[in-house]
Scaffold this active site. Structure first.
Site, PDB file in Angstrom:
ATOM      1  N   GLU A 141      -5.233   0.052   6.558  1.00 44.54           N
ATOM      2  CA  GLU A 141      -4.308  -1.041   6.877  1.00 44.54           C
ATOM      3  C   GLU A 141      -3.522  -1.418   5.630  1.00 44.54           C
ATOM      4  OE1 GLU A 141      -7.550  -4.597   6.684  1.00 44.54           O
ATOM      5  OE2 GLU A 141      -7.635  -3.315   8.444  1.00 44.54           O
ATOM      6  N   LYS A 143      -2.109  -3.233   2.332  1.00 45.89           N
ATOM      7  CA  LYS A 143      -2.607  -4.165   1.320  1.00 45.89           C
ATOM      8  C   LYS A 143      -1.469  -5.147   1.068  1.00 45.89           C
ATOM      9  CE  LYS A 143      -5.155  -4.476  -2.987  1.00 45.89           C
ATOM     10  NZ  LYS A 143      -4.550  -5.719  -3.374  1.00 45.89           N
ATOM     11  N   ASP A 145       0.738  -8.104  -0.255  1.00 45.34           N
ATOM     12  CA  ASP A 145       0.901  -8.623  -1.609  1.00 45.34           C
ATOM     13  C   ASP A 145       1.350 -10.085  -1.546  1.00 45.34           C
ATOM     14  OD1 ASP A 145       0.940  -8.636  -4.307  1.00 45.34           O
ATOM     15  OD2 ASP A 145       2.785  -7.499  -4.541  1.00 45.34           O
ATOM     16  N   TYR A 254      -7.363 -10.053   8.055  1.00 44.53           N
ATOM     17  CA  TYR A 254      -7.768  -8.641   8.059  1.00 44.53           C
ATOM     18  C   TYR A 254      -9.271  -8.421   7.905  1.00 44.53           C
ATOM     19  CZ  TYR A 254      -7.288  -9.757   3.133  1.00 44.53           C
ATOM     20  OH  TYR A 254      -7.373 -10.366   1.919  1.00 44.53           O
ATOM     21  N   LYS A 366      -3.336   2.169  -4.235  1.00 46.40           N
ATOM     22  CA  LYS A 366      -2.245   1.372  -4.808  1.00 46.40           C
ATOM     23  C   LYS A 366      -0.952   2.181  -4.843  1.00 46.40           C
ATOM     24  CE  LYS A 366      -2.959  -2.068  -7.206  1.00 46.40           C
ATOM     25  NZ  LYS A 366      -3.216  -3.477  -7.300  1.00 46.40           N
ATOM     26  N   CYS A 478      38.048  -4.672 -22.561  1.00 50.04           N
ATOM     27  CA  CYS A 478      38.941  -4.055 -23.537  1.00 50.04           C
ATOM     28  C   CYS A 478      40.259  -3.860 -22.798  1.00 50.04           C
ATOM     29  CB  CYS A 478      38.349  -2.702 -23.952  1.00 50.04           C
ATOM     30  SG  CYS A 478      39.549  -1.652 -24.774  1.00 50.04           S
TER      31      CYS A 478
HETATM   32  S1  IVH Z   1     -10.255  -6.352   2.249  1.00 57.83           S
HETATM   33  C1  IVH Z   1     -14.291  -7.131   0.332  1.00 57.83           C
HETATM   34  N1  IVH Z   1      -7.910  -5.878   3.281  1.00 57.83           N
HETATM   35  O1  IVH Z   1      -6.523  -7.434  -1.860  1.00 57.83           O
HETATM   36  C2  IVH Z   1     -12.900  -6.706   0.408  1.00 57.83           C
HETATM   37  N2  IVH Z   1      -7.976  -7.031   1.198  1.00 57.83           N
HETATM   38  O2  IVH Z   1      -9.047  -7.195  -4.039  1.00 57.83           O
HETATM   39  C3  IVH Z   1     -12.078  -7.736   1.010  1.00 57.83           C
HETATM   40  N3  IVH Z   1      -5.756  -7.665   0.343  1.00 57.83           N
HETATM   41  O3  IVH Z   1      -6.699 -10.328  -3.055  1.00 57.83           O
HETATM   42  C4  IVH Z   1     -10.685  -7.416   0.951  1.00 57.83           C
HETATM   43  N4  IVH Z   1      -4.596  -6.854   2.008  1.00 57.83           N
HETATM   44  O4  IVH Z   1      -6.443 -10.611  -0.489  1.00 57.83           O
HETATM   45  C5  IVH Z   1      -8.564  -6.410   2.243  1.00 57.83           C
HETATM   46  N5  IVH Z   1      -5.914  -5.417   4.370  1.00 57.83           N
HETATM   47  C6  IVH Z   1      -6.570  -5.963   3.337  1.00 57.83           C
HETATM   48  C7  IVH Z   1      -5.886  -6.591   2.256  1.00 57.83           C
HETATM   49  C8  IVH Z   1      -6.637  -7.113   1.203  1.00 57.83           C
HETATM   50  C9  IVH Z   1      -4.540  -7.495   0.864  1.00 57.83           C
HETATM   51  C10 IVH Z   1      -6.012  -8.342  -0.949  1.00 57.83           C
HETATM   52  C11 IVH Z   1      -7.019  -9.415  -0.889  1.00 57.83           C
HETATM   53  C12 IVH Z   1      -7.513  -9.506  -2.297  1.00 57.83           C
HETATM   54  C13 IVH Z   1      -7.353  -8.102  -2.773  1.00 57.83           C
HETATM   55  C14 IVH Z   1      -8.694  -7.417  -2.773  1.00 57.83           C
END
Ligand code: IVH
Length: 725
Positions: A141, A143, A145, A254, A366, A478
């Protein structure tokens, strides 16, 4: 908390540590290195979490973190309980009510490429004692930001919301979260036997909403947010919930962490898989990674039908999915900094377990870093074809989203002044998608005292004439039309794709011919001695012939191209077309008065004055006359005349003819499509024809076009591709 001097030192130390090759990691006593890494990581965590203002990129932070992990793994006795690897950030926003999470929220380990993901897969199988050649199912899924949020629902009611904080304790932000429409205040968990539950998610601001917020701030004279994440995390912490509501925050949930039934029994594992729990959240009205995003205004088709979540049957599918979204991230309506890969089976998740820092069943993939800090070494000033002087930052080379960046435009003097950029400064550089890299800000807190303010030049760096700044403009110019930089710039623009479109006569060739003394103004481009070209090193007869053919073809261009190619300030492609439609011959324009220009739609007073000046300068008229005598067309052509035509179409200015049998459409349909794309339809093959589209059994027309040698010959597929451009 940190003095400027300490910050400088820690910053320098970070860079030094970052540039240590992996092989040299153990070259100094490990205890010292652990101490150094611990100090810099703490500092960066403080900048990131407390100040919301990091001075290094996430990627650089992760590299430092990994170095510490590597040494600690080799020397476990060096691990102290307060090492950054043993806890996740400590400092929290001052003055906020703090609440303990029901379950600690760990971080995620990072991966950057397919190899890292394969390693992760291998380690999952090892931890779960699975067949190393078998498949593990993963949920992938986005990540997001933004700012992390942790929500608690009790008896179906939202009772508490908090930020992530240090993973154990966060700031209470319930009042602000209640203002988000994406967060249901009530949700039917009890029907699923859940009495109390803790959810994790991310609060985000849509990119388009973010742009509007910054626009409004600019109009109000307020400082701008550097990116949507800063605006989101700031929004979560607003003292007044009404203000938080105005930020347009949205929440994606999530993760379902802690869940108990009415008797307090942990029922989190009643679900079998991660995707099952996410489907539950979606069914209860939460916005989740399952949400489909309508992707608008884009030519690129979204990968996987725009779905940002996929249950993948093995790591190969995971890699494909992650890489597809990396390419598409800029078209997605929210900022993403990567993808998160999670083992789907909750039973397997349990078997994997966690370190004190991150779960072993999940990993972040990442995306390539787009922000980095580097040093501004110097400033150079470039003089453009209309005399505009642009300051260009010469940076210490730095990798950004996969390319090395070292020259970045700083636009104008005001840009430098407003950001207080000095030579020797550390600057934050960003490269978002296809956008040209730019300097976000300088970092004055890292100054050593040896930085030098930028002394904007008073004279042209090329011809040394005095620079002027016309009223109301931001740019110094110029005004010497014979300045070498301008002369060269005009020639390079004249031959470029949007102007006369002379293939094989690009920047480096023009510079070379100029140095040889062959070129003095654009008319000389039509006097090139092709025999001499053929004898130049790197050319030869064939290149010289091709160049000749390209120049001969350009001589027949419609006059709107010629008008555009003259580098009259502000005279763009569109206005050139409008002007061309009004005259029989380019030199008719020398008889126009100022008012007459302004009767043309889209020609404002500034442009009118510029064109008027151009055609009232004797040297320019002589230049055009010379060009005409050398065979350049100055008379209006069919392509110039048509006014009802799609001037923005990909085939505008081209004449086209279809021959032979087309397989996917009739010739009539094809003609209609071509006209819609801006082309004019020709009746036969002549030297004025630009394109011949050939179907099956094409005969004499094709032969004639081939013999003329100046006509582009396309097949049907190529035609369809071009009109879609
Ligand atoms: S799972 C135990 N799923 O990423 C793991 N985190 O270091 C729980 N984040 O700041 C996190 N999208 O807020 C997970 N689909 C996603 C995410 C996500 C963003 C962020 C989270 C945290 C960092 C995890």
């Amino acid at each position: 908390m940190y003095s400027a001097e300490e910050q400088r030192h820690l910053y320098d130390l970070s860079k030094e540590l970052l540039y240590t090759p992996q092989a040299d990691l153990f070259s100094e006593p490990p205890a010292e290195r652990v101490e150094d890494l611990t100090r810099v990581l703490r500092y960066h965590e403080w900048r990131y979490y407390v100040g919301n203002d990091p001075v290094i990129s996430d990627f650089e932070y992760d590299q430092l973190y990994k170095q510490l992990q590597t040494i600690e793994e080799a020397f476990p006795t060096l691990i102290s309980p307060d090492s950054p690897t043993q806890r996740v950030g400590k400092d929290l926003m001052e003055n906020a009510v703090q609440v303990e999470h029901l379950e600690p929220m760990l971080s995620l380990d990072n991966s950057y490429d397919a190899e890292d993901l394969n390693d992760f897969d291998e380690s999952v199988k090892k931890l779960c004692k699975l067949d190393p050649d078998g498949d593990v199912e993963y949920c992938v899924e986005p990540k997001y930001d933004g700012g992390t949020i942790v929500l608690v629902y009790e008896n179906d009611r939202l009772v508490r919301a908090a930020t992530r904080g240090d993973g154990y304790v966060g700031d209470e932000i319930t009042a602000n979260i209640r203002t988000l429409r994406t967060v249901p205040l009530q949700a039917g968990f009890s029907a699923k036997g859940i009495q109390k539950v803790e959810l994790r998610g991310e609060a985000l601001i849509r990119k388009e909403v973010f742009d509007k917020i910054n626009q409004a701030r600019q109009e109000a004279g307020e400082t701008l947010f550097a990116n949507p994440r800063n605006a989101a995390t700031g929004g979560l912490r607003m003292k007044d919930p009404k203000e938080a509501a105005e930020r347009g925050l949205e929440a994606f949930l999530y993760q379902l962490g802690y869940a108990v039934d009415a008797t307090g029994n942990d029922i989190h594992t009643n679900f079998h898989s991660h995707d099952e729990s996410i489907h539950l959240l979606a069914s209860l009205g939460f916005k989740t990674p399952l949400a489909e995003e309508k992707i608008q205004d884009t030519q690129k088709a979204a990968p996987f039908g725009g779905l940002t979540t996929k249950t993948c049957k093995n790591i190969t599918e995971v890699i494909e999915f992650c890489q597809a979204w990396q390419e598409y991230r800029d078209e997605y309506p929210y900022e993403l900094d990567g993808m998160v890969v999670k083992v789907n089976s909750l039973e397997l998740q349990d078997r994997c377990g966690s370190t004190s820092h991150h779960p072993r069943w999940a990993i972040a993939f990442k995306f390539k870093a787009r922000q980095a800090t580097t040093k501004l070494r110097d400033v150079e000033y470039q003089v453009g074809k209309t005399g505009a002087v642009t300051p260009v930052a010469k940076l210490e080379p730095v990798a950004l989203a996969g390319v090395i960046v070292q020259n970045v435009s700083m636009h104008n003097e005001e840009f430098i002044r407003s950001k207080d950029i000095r030579i020797g400064d550390q600057v934050l550089v960003e490269r978002a998608g296809d956008v040209i890299p730019y300097i976000v800000k300088s970092l004055p807190e890292l100054r050593t005292g040896s930085e030098v303010p930028i002394d904007y030049p008073k004279n042209c760096p090329v011809c040394h004439s005095h620079l002027v700044k016309p009223e109301g403009e931001a740019i110094w110019r110029c005004e010497n039309a014979n300045c070498e930089a301008q002369v060269l710039g005009r020639m390079i623009f004249h031959t470029s794709k949007h102007a006369m479109d002379i293939e094989g006569l690009g920047e480096s060739t023009i510079e070379r011919f100029y140095k040889l003394g062959w070129l003095h103004d654009i008319s000389d481009l039509y006097r090139i001695d092709y025999e001499k070209v053929a004898s130049l090193e790197g050319f030869g007869q064939k290149s010289a012939d091709n160049m000749k053919a390209a120049i001969e073809k350009a001589k027949q261009n419609p006059i709107h191209r010629l008008l555009h190619s003259l580098s009259v300030h502000h005279l763009g492609q569109k206005a050139s077309k409008l002007l061309a439609a009004e005259v029989e011959h380019v030199l008719d324009l020398k008889d126009w008065d100022l008012e007459k220009y302004q009767t043309i739609k889209d020609v404002g007073p500034v442009l009118a004055q510029n064109v008027y000046n151009f055609f009232h300068t004797e040297a320019n008229i002589e230049l055009l006359q010379t060009m005409e005598s050398l065979g350049v067309n100055l008379r209006q052509t069919e392509a110039d005349k048509r006014k009802d035509v799609n001037v923005d179409g990909p085939l505008y200015g081209k004449s086209i003819l279809f021959t032979g049998t087309l397989s996917r459409m009739t010739r009539e349909e094809a003609g209609k499509m071509a006209a819609e794309a801006g082309a004019s339809l020709a009746s036969g093959v002549s030297k004025h024809l630009s394109i011949l589209v050939v179907g099956e059994k094409a005969g004499s027309k094709l032969k004639k076009a081939q013999a003329l040698g100046t006509i582009e010959i396309w097949d049907e597929a190529e035609f369809l591709e071009k009109i879609r451009e």
